[in-house]
Design an enzyme around this catalytic site. Structure first.
Site, short mmCIF file in Angstrom:
data_model
loop_
_atom_site.label_atom_id
_atom_site.label_comp_id
_atom_site.label_asym_id
_atom_site.label_seq_id
_atom_site.Cartn_x
_atom_site.Cartn_y
_atom_site.Cartn_z
CG ASP A 173 -110.97 74.12 -53.72
OD1 ASP A 173 -110.23 74.81 -52.99
OD2 ASP A 173 -112.15 73.88 -53.44
CG ASP A 196 -112.59 66.33 -55.14
OD1 ASP A 196 -112.64 66.59 -56.36
OD2 ASP A 196 -113.22 67.00 -54.29
CB CYS A 227 -115.41 46.29 -45.62
SG CYS A 227 -114.44 47.82 -45.49
CB CYS A 244 -112.47 49.72 -42.99
SG CYS A 244 -114.13 49.63 -42.30
CB CYS A 252 -115.98 46.29 -41.80
SG CYS A 252 -117.17 47.41 -42.58
CG HIS A 278 -117.69 51.07 -44.23
ND1 HIS A 278 -117.11 49.92 -44.72
CD2 HIS A 278 -118.79 51.29 -45.01
CE1 HIS A 278 -117.83 49.45 -45.71
NE2 HIS A 278 -118.85 50.26 -45.91
#
Lengths: 377, 377
Positions: free
Chosen positions: B90, B262, B300, B302, B305, B331
């Site tokens: 930014d 974002d 999920c 991930c 998980c 997660h």
């Protein structure tokens, strides 16, 4: 189930394989400490990636939080924390004596107040075994009393109580899939250490732990105690020197016949920005590292050293980013595990004893000892 | 170098591929925020494993610490933090206005005091570009002024200044390997937003950012602003809605033609024990989870998980173990990235628009918005 096979020897140093229900441990081995069912700041995948085989967890901490019954109900420690390899729990003795508030010791056990909320609890040898059976580690310890090494009279009383408690622990054990070791005590008195080694060896446990060292005595005293006990330790069982793990102490311990080590030092140092390095321990917060493009250790094969510069890690520390603790923990653990890997290789090819001076010299800058403190197993 | 190819459309929603010097970004995309050159508590390997392509870092923070010249000298942001994929910085504008102490704005730029040590600094559009050229992200932003959406007169002044600063930023840019976007401002006033969209579109930048939303206005106001701007946004460039990322806002934003998002929300929530879940956001410190053997989200994929129970994560939180933040961050990031993956699939097969009500309903329990705060890009 707990066969220990010695594959090579160099004088007192041994290399071997200790078989457990969760796999084999190549010895000599360094075990990272996962006090509260987690090696601080690391995922089990990261702990596995540094080459750890054996991980230690603390009975006192897990009994208080989350409770050993909860761990049992969620499938035991291996499943709870998702560590698939061998685990070891201590007896809770060391923490009760060093960490709990206002404890009262009698021959039956110890009444103490939790360091978390002041609630009152009681550990006995039978209780410690019951907790450790709920936790379900592969290697477990009998409840023991660790004495002030400078108090000879107390060392004798504590040793005798430790012996009685070891016998009670063995009687209390019900699970055949856990190796219950014996623990030698005796402070820094040669006669007590010999007496304790003989007594514990006589119990026929599948392994022998040595307690009450690295708790305030000198390095020379520790070495002398390892030497006087040695002739009385059974050859066929693994020997575990509790809570000792500076690189120097590992090298020296292996030379004096030790097979298993554990300690919080690598992960605690990491959280205090300190890293093992060839030129000596580095405090990575130091401004000198701000633009240092080298890894912590250019000879190291860990994720941290293969990936990041000292300059980046120093930035994380200054910016108070927790990732610094993770990255330095990975390196510090890998450094000790890599040291043990090379020691095993040297024992196998017969060169260990002749390399000890060079190894000690190489690690001299990382040699400062720390005495045992509260998290210590 | 920054080709944007739209591969499919569903009414206003678009799926596409944005090519950057560090690889392609499949859009719509959610970008995790690495404020201080680290996605908090995660290694870049963990960020890559959740499927992130684009990561954002904050110019204001990195300018102050470790300094953009240091980052440049250590090889630029990608190499410094070892993120091999596309990055976005930014302009520093938002932080200067929200985080720095005692700032003085004039047409030339802003003088402010560091929130870290109170030292005085000055940002101008030219300075912001110079810093971002030192950092070396693939996508960079012009210095802009974010107004209070409830102050119409200020919104007009801030928008006009933002336009002048955008022109100066474009003139200041020297690196051809960075895509400098334009930023639309204008508070919650339709006429200002239209004027700003037309002006910024006229600059011909390789992408269009939308600033000054999710800063205190209502959701309906944000949606109305996206709608009034839409006809004036060039079709051929990616559109970036800055700092917006509740699941609900992502779904809604894609429907209104946004390509890039974002926000710090997933990692910040994680450090406050809060996890996205099918039944709504979970506060995993809750005692109800103590013996819960389910993963956070059984659908999920991930690492968290696939590996850990809610009971274990709750234990880590109660025991104040930092690993809880790492596991929940993994997660929460994966949840939003997976949402974007499925949205891209729905756009590709033409079903996105018809699925929006179902998607919004599915994520309803995770919909609470948070206003932009200090770390926010």
């Amino acid at each position: 189930m707990f066969e220990f096979q010695i594959t090579s020897k160099n004088n007192r140093a041994r290399a071997g394989i200790f078989a457990t229900p969760h796999g084999e441990i190549q010895t000599p081995v360094f075990a990272p400490v996962g006090t509260q069912a987690t090696v601080k700041t690391l995922t089990p995948a990261q702990v596995e990636a540094v080459g750890a085989t054996l991980v230690l967890a603390n009975t006192y901490h897990l009994y208080l939080r989350p409770g050993d019954d909860l761990v049992r109900d969620l499938g035991g420690l291996h499943r709870f924390m998702q560590w698939p390899r061998p685990m070891l729990t201590d007896s809770g003795g060391f923490q009760v004596f060093s960490l709990a508030q206002t404890r009262k010791i009698d021959d039956e056990g110890v009444t103490f107040k939790s360091h978390i909320d002041g609630s009152t609890h009681r550990f006995t040898p039978e209780k410690s075994i019951a907790i450790q059976e709920n936790l379900g580690a592969d290697i477990i310890m009998p409840f023991d009393e660790c004495s002030d090494p400078n108090d000879g009279a107390y060392s004798k009383l504590a040793m005798e109580r430790t012996h009685r408690w070891a016998e009670r622990s063995l009687r209390a054990q019900t699970r055949p899939d856990q190796a219950l070791f014996g623990i030698i005590q005796g402070g820094v008195q040669a006669d007590l250490r010999v007496e304790s080694a003989k007594f514990i060896a006589g119990l026929g446990t599948p392994g022998i732990a040595i307690g009450g060292l690295s708790v305030g005595e000198t390095k020379a005293e520790m070495q002398a105690m390892l030497d006087v006990m040695h002739p009385h330790l059974p050859e066929a069982q693994p020997r575990y020197l509790m809570g000792v793990c500076t690189p120097e102490d590992l090298i020296d311990g292996v030379m004096r016949g030790i097979d298993i080590f554990d300690c919080v030092l690598p992960t605690r140092l990491a959280r205090h920005h300190s890293a093992f390095a060839p030129e000596g321990r580095l405090n990575l917060m130091n401004a000198a590292f701000a633009r240092d493009e080298r890894p912590i250790d250019s000879t190291c094969d860990c994720y941290t050293c293969m990936t990041f510069t000292r300059g980046y890690i120093r930035h994380l520390i200054v910016a108070k980013e927790l990732l610094s603790g993770t990255l330095i923990s990975i390196h510090n653990l890998r450094a000790l595990i890599r040291l043990m890997e090379s020691i095993r290789g040297y024992i196998a090819n017969g060169s260990f004893e002749s390399r000890v001076p060079q190894l000690l010299n190489q690690w001299r800058g990382n040699a400062e000892r720390e005495n045992q403190t509260m998290d210590h197993g």
